[in-house]
Design an enzyme around this catalytic site. Structure first.
Site, short mmCIF file in Angstrom:
data_model
loop_
_atom_site.label_atom_id
_atom_site.label_comp_id
_atom_site.label_asym_id
_atom_site.label_seq_id
_atom_site.Cartn_x
_atom_site.Cartn_y
_atom_site.Cartn_z
N GLU A 75 -11.74 1.18 -0.14
CA GLU A 75 -10.63 0.26 -0.40
C GLU A 75 -10.70 -0.31 -1.82
O GLU A 75 -9.69 -0.57 -2.46
CB GLU A 75 -10.72 -0.88 0.62
CG GLU A 75 -9.64 -1.92 0.55
CD GLU A 75 -9.98 -3.15 1.37
OE1 GLU A 75 -11.17 -3.47 1.53
OE2 GLU A 75 -9.05 -3.80 1.86
N ASP B 252 -5.52 -11.22 -1.37
CA ASP B 252 -6.16 -12.15 -0.44
C ASP B 252 -7.62 -11.74 -0.32
O ASP B 252 -7.91 -10.69 0.21
CB ASP B 252 -5.45 -12.16 0.91
CG ASP B 252 -5.18 -10.76 1.46
OD1 ASP B 252 -4.85 -9.85 0.70
OD2 ASP B 252 -5.33 -10.59 2.68
N ARG C 147 5.65 -13.16 7.08
CA ARG C 147 5.49 -13.00 5.63
C ARG C 147 5.71 -11.55 5.24
O ARG C 147 5.67 -10.64 6.08
CB ARG C 147 4.09 -13.43 5.20
CG ARG C 147 2.97 -12.64 5.86
CD ARG C 147 1.62 -13.11 5.34
NE ARG C 147 0.54 -12.29 5.82
CZ ARG C 147 -0.23 -12.58 6.87
NH1 ARG C 147 0.01 -13.68 7.58
NH2 ARG C 147 -1.23 -11.80 7.20
N SER C 148 5.90 -11.35 3.93
CA SER C 148 6.08 -10.00 3.41
C SER C 148 4.86 -9.64 2.56
O SER C 148 3.75 -10.14 2.83
CB SER C 148 7.38 -9.96 2.60
OG SER C 148 7.68 -8.64 2.22
N ASP D 106 0.84 -1.21 0.00
CA ASP D 106 0.00 0.00 0.00
C ASP D 106 0.87 1.26 0.00
O ASP D 106 0.54 2.28 -0.60
CB ASP D 106 -0.89 0.06 1.25
CG ASP D 106 -1.84 -1.12 1.35
OD1 ASP D 106 -1.39 -2.27 1.25
OD2 ASP D 106 -3.05 -0.89 1.57
N ARG E 158 -3.62 -17.59 10.46
CA ARG E 158 -3.20 -16.20 10.64
C ARG E 158 -3.89 -15.66 11.91
O ARG E 158 -5.12 -15.75 12.02
CB ARG E 158 -3.65 -15.35 9.45
CG ARG E 158 -2.94 -15.65 8.15
CD ARG E 158 -3.67 -15.02 6.97
NE ARG E 158 -5.03 -15.52 6.88
CZ ARG E 158 -6.06 -14.86 6.38
NH1 ARG E 158 -5.90 -13.64 5.92
NH2 ARG E 158 -7.26 -15.39 6.35
N PRO E 159 -3.13 -15.12 12.86
CA PRO E 159 -3.74 -14.62 14.08
C PRO E 159 -4.86 -13.60 13.83
O PRO E 159 -5.86 -13.59 14.51
CB PRO E 159 -2.58 -13.97 14.83
CG PRO E 159 -1.39 -14.70 14.33
CD PRO E 159 -1.66 -15.02 12.89
N GLU E 160 -4.67 -12.75 12.79
CA GLU E 160 -5.67 -11.69 12.55
C GLU E 160 -6.92 -12.24 11.86
O GLU E 160 -7.91 -11.52 11.72
CB GLU E 160 -5.04 -10.55 11.73
CG GLU E 160 -4.94 -10.75 10.23
CD GLU E 160 -3.79 -11.67 9.79
OE1 GLU E 160 -3.18 -12.31 10.67
OE2 GLU E 160 -3.53 -11.75 8.57
N GLU F 80 -13.30 -11.64 3.55
CA GLU F 80 -13.48 -12.00 4.95
C GLU F 80 -13.71 -10.84 5.91
O GLU F 80 -13.88 -11.04 7.09
CB GLU F 80 -12.30 -12.86 5.42
CG GLU F 80 -10.98 -12.14 5.45
CD GLU F 80 -9.81 -13.05 5.84
OE1 GLU F 80 -9.92 -14.28 5.69
OE2 GLU F 80 -8.81 -12.51 6.31
N ASN G 134 4.48 -7.89 6.00
CA ASN G 134 3.17 -7.58 5.42
C ASN G 134 2.64 -6.23 5.95
O ASN G 134 2.13 -5.39 5.20
CB ASN G 134 2.25 -8.73 5.80
CG ASN G 134 0.83 -8.64 5.25
OD1 ASN G 134 0.27 -9.65 4.88
ND2 ASN G 134 0.21 -7.48 5.21
O1 LIG Z 1 -4.85 -2.50 2.53
C1 LIG Z 1 -4.16 -3.35 3.37
C2 LIG Z 1 -4.23 -4.79 2.89
O2 LIG Z 1 -5.59 -5.22 3.06
C3 LIG Z 1 -5.89 -6.54 2.62
O3 LIG Z 1 -5.13 -7.53 3.26
C4 LIG Z 1 -4.95 -7.43 4.64
O4 LIG Z 1 -5.98 -8.06 5.36
C5 LIG Z 1 -5.93 -9.47 5.45
C6 LIG Z 1 -7.03 -9.95 6.36
O5 LIG Z 1 -6.99 -9.31 7.58
C7 LIG Z 1 -4.56 -9.95 5.94
O6 LIG Z 1 -4.48 -11.32 6.03
C8 LIG Z 1 -3.51 -9.46 4.96
O7 LIG Z 1 -2.26 -9.93 5.30
C9 LIG Z 1 -3.57 -7.97 5.02
O8 LIG Z 1 -2.57 -7.44 4.17
C10 LIG Z 1 -5.59 -6.60 1.14
O9 LIG Z 1 -5.98 -7.81 0.58
C11 LIG Z 1 -4.11 -6.31 0.89
O10 LIG Z 1 -3.84 -6.33 -0.47
C12 LIG Z 1 -3.78 -4.93 1.44
O11 LIG Z 1 -2.41 -4.69 1.36
#
Ligand SMILES: OC[C@H]1O[C@H](O[C@H]2O[C@H](CO)[C@@H](O)[C@H](O)[C@H]2O)[C@H](O)[C@@H](O)[C@@H]1O
Length: 593
Positions: free
Chosen positions: A551, A331, A219-220, A174, A287-289, A567, A210
């Site tokens: 978004e 994702d 992860r990245s 981002d 994934r914890p989140e 999700e 990430n």
């Molecule tokens: O805009 C931020 C990111 O949002 C999405 O991914 C994020 O949320 C996921 C679920 O909570 C998480 O698993 C992932 O690692 C996060 O990066 C989006 O799909 C990403 O592209 C974006 O960078």
């Protein structure tokens, strides 16, 4: 949740190797209790919520509670030891270089354009966060030190600009589009700061996670740090800074090319071998989140497996594929599904992604270019001989690496029938180690029949020459793909219910395609403008009807135009949308219709 799931995932922090003590809270025992208590609407809310006391005390209390088996006890335990939700504790800093009415608003050709640009530009102040002295008033002595361990946040040294809403922290890819927007808003100091935050994470962890949370440390995300550095350098021409950034880009590259992230392809016809990249998260846990979501996907996917050991093994693989899809930024998407439709068939690590290899080519090309820039500035500096040798070495090494990658992309990922690059899939072998994957070219198959925006990313990354026949063929292929609508570019044609599929249009994909056409197929500039205007119209309309920037957007004619699926509920804010909107407004102005 069955006890089987609790036992199965227990025995380790789900952040796998995260250093920060808060990672302890991401163990299955706690996450399962959170799931059982059902206090938090969004799984990410818990892992972003601070504990009231340090990990040791929380675990002592957990051992004495019945939280693991009883939902009432779980709720009591969590209420006592954690805050009630992810309260925003970091400050909203003043951004020193923010001025009202930057050129993109001042020079707007119509009132609508000025109003839109002014609003989006205002949002940088709303999305700014400063973590450095986050809890300063509490951090005194040993007690303060202990308190710092109660948050999952990775504290960054410079003001951050976050995507928005549930995304309360810096995100890796981002940030690239946020940097573009900040530079369009004439805010080079803030753009420099957010890039320095990414560089700081490379210094600390050896790579850019990430996002800036300890639970993202396994992860990245798509590697765009060199692109941030290139943009900031172009704006500041600060060679001293560039010379300090270069070794960190090289350090990140070492992480990105680790053996488990590399797939070797043998071309039996030519006798050549090619090394390409795949996404590969360093975890086999949920994934914890998104703990609850991942546990449920793995349970559904393995319900027919009877043998307990085989079931556990299968679940672990799924958790890695899920986290690796999160690493891809896509994702989730049918792109990663074996049956092209269901998340339970996810197989991210068995795919060689076209966009990732494009990004890697861009990293290699950019390190070489930036090394050349630094070298030029040192031409007359005799005393910096050793540094010149180092920069020359980088220039040669990365020029060679980019040529090799380009050949590999061409040999393995280019599909001459459909005139675009495609993700290629390989069959996993029983008991295969996570590193050293080797396959014959003939054993690869296209991962999906339908097109994805990611198939066009290699054009942006320089996988063919500017103004070449191939570049125009790619644009023709895009036109025929059916992804382009008058409301924007849909990510795919598959209606899977996932957010990186039909009917959603995303800012990064749109920007890469528009800029790829500008640079690599300049005779199609009018087409690039049409695509940019579709994006601007859609984002503007949604802003007018909801009051927010989003978004992602829906390319169908819906009431609010806001993208959905996946999700979590649709998010507003929104960092990269704002960045791309400002950049396209600056380049093309608001559509006159
Ligand atoms: O805009 C931020 C990111 O949002 C999405 O991914 C994020 O949320 C996921 C679920 O909570 C998480 O698993 C992932 O690692 C996060 O990066 C989006 O799909 C990403 O592209 C974006 O960078």
């Amino acid at each position: 949740m069955t006890s089987e799931d609790d036992v199965e995932e227990d025995g380790g922090a789900a952040t796998d190797g995260a250093q920060a003590p808060y990672a302890a809270f991401c163990t299955a025992a706690i996450l399962a209790a959170v799931h059982r208590a059902a206090i938090w609407r969004d799984s990410k809310d818990f892992v972003d919520t601070r504990s009231r006391s340090p990990p040791a005390k929380v675990f002592e209390a957990l051992a004495q509670s019945r939280a693991a088996t009883c939902s009432v006890a779980a709720r009591e335990f969590l209420n006592e030891h954690f805050e009630s939700g992810p309260r925003e504790r970091s400050k909203m800093p003043e951004l020193a270089d923010w001025r009202s009415e930057p050129a993109v608003a001042r020079g707007a050709r119509c009132e609508k354009s000025r109003e839109f640009a002014t609003h989006v530009h205002e949002l940088w102040r709303v999305l700014a966060r400063l973590d450095a002295d986050d809890y300063a008033e509490e951090e005194v002595g040993a007690e303060g030190e202990a308190r710092r361990t109660t948050s999952s946040r990775i504290r960054l040294p410079y003001p951050a600009v976050v995507p928005g809403e549930r995304f309360r922290e810096t995100y890796y890819w981002d940030t690239y589009w946020i940097v573009l927007g900040l530079l369009t808003s004439e805010m080079p100091a803030t753009a420099l700061g957010v890039t320095n935050n990414l560089l700081y994470m490379v210094t600390t962890y050896g790579f850019v996670p990430n996002g800036a949370r300890v639970y993202y440390l396994n992860r990245s995300q798509p590697p765009l740090l060199s692109s941030c550095v290139a943009e900031v350098f172009q704006a500041t021409r600060d060679v001293e800074w560039l010379r300090q950034a270069l070794p960190l880009l090289v350090q990140e590259y070492a992480y990105l090319t680790r053996s488990e992230r590399t797939v070797t392809i043998r071309d039996t016809e030519t006798g050549e071998t090619h090394e390409l990249s795949r996404y590969f998260a360093n975890t086999t846990r949920p994934r914890p989140e998104s703990y609850r979501e991942d546990v449920e996907v793995a349970r559904r996917a393995t319900r027919k497996v009877e043998d307990a050991v085989a079931k556990l093994e299968a679940k672990r693989k799924i958790y890695r594929h899920l986290a690796s899809a999160a690493e891809s930024g896509f994702d989730f998407s049918s792109r990663w599904f074996l049956d092209g439709d269901n998340l339970e068939t996810i197989r991210t690590c068995n795919i060689i992604p076209s966009d990732l290899n494009g990004f890697m080519l861009r990293v290699e090309t950019q390190i070489a270019l930036l090394a050349r820039e630094a070298l030029v500035s040192l031409e007359n500096e005799d005393e910096l001989f050793a540094e010149r040798v180092y920069l020359n070495h980088l220039l040669e090494k990365f020029s060679r690496a980019s040529e090799v990658r380009r050949r590999a992309i061409d040999a393995v990922l280019w599909d001459d029938d459909v005139k675009r690059w495609r993700d290629m899939a390989f069959e996993p072998l029983m008991g295969e180690d996570t590193r050293g994957i080797v396959r014959d070219r003939d054993d690869l198959t296209a991962a999906s029949e339908s097109p994805f925006t990611s198939d066009f990313t290699p054009l942006w990354c320089g996988a063919c020459d500017p103004d070449s026949d191939q570049a125009y063929e790619v644009v023709e292929s895009l036109k025929k793909s059916k992804l382009v609508t008058d409301k924007g570019i849909a990510t795919s044609l598959v209606e899977s219910g996932q957010q990186w599929d039909w009917p959603n249009a995303w800012a990064p994909e749109t920007h890469m395609i528009v800029e790829a056409i500008q640079i690599f197929a300049p005779r199609e500039e009018e087409y690039a403008k049409t695509l940019a205007h579709s994006w601007l119209r859609t984002a503007h309309q949604a802003w007018k009807s909801t009051g927010y920037m989003h978004e992602k957007y829906d390319v169908r004619s819906t009431e609010d135009g806001v993208g959905k699926g996946g999700e979590y509920i649709p998010q507003r804010g929104f960092g990269w949308t704002n960045g791309v909107t400002l950049r396209l407004l600056e380049q093309y102005g608001f559509p006159q219709d």
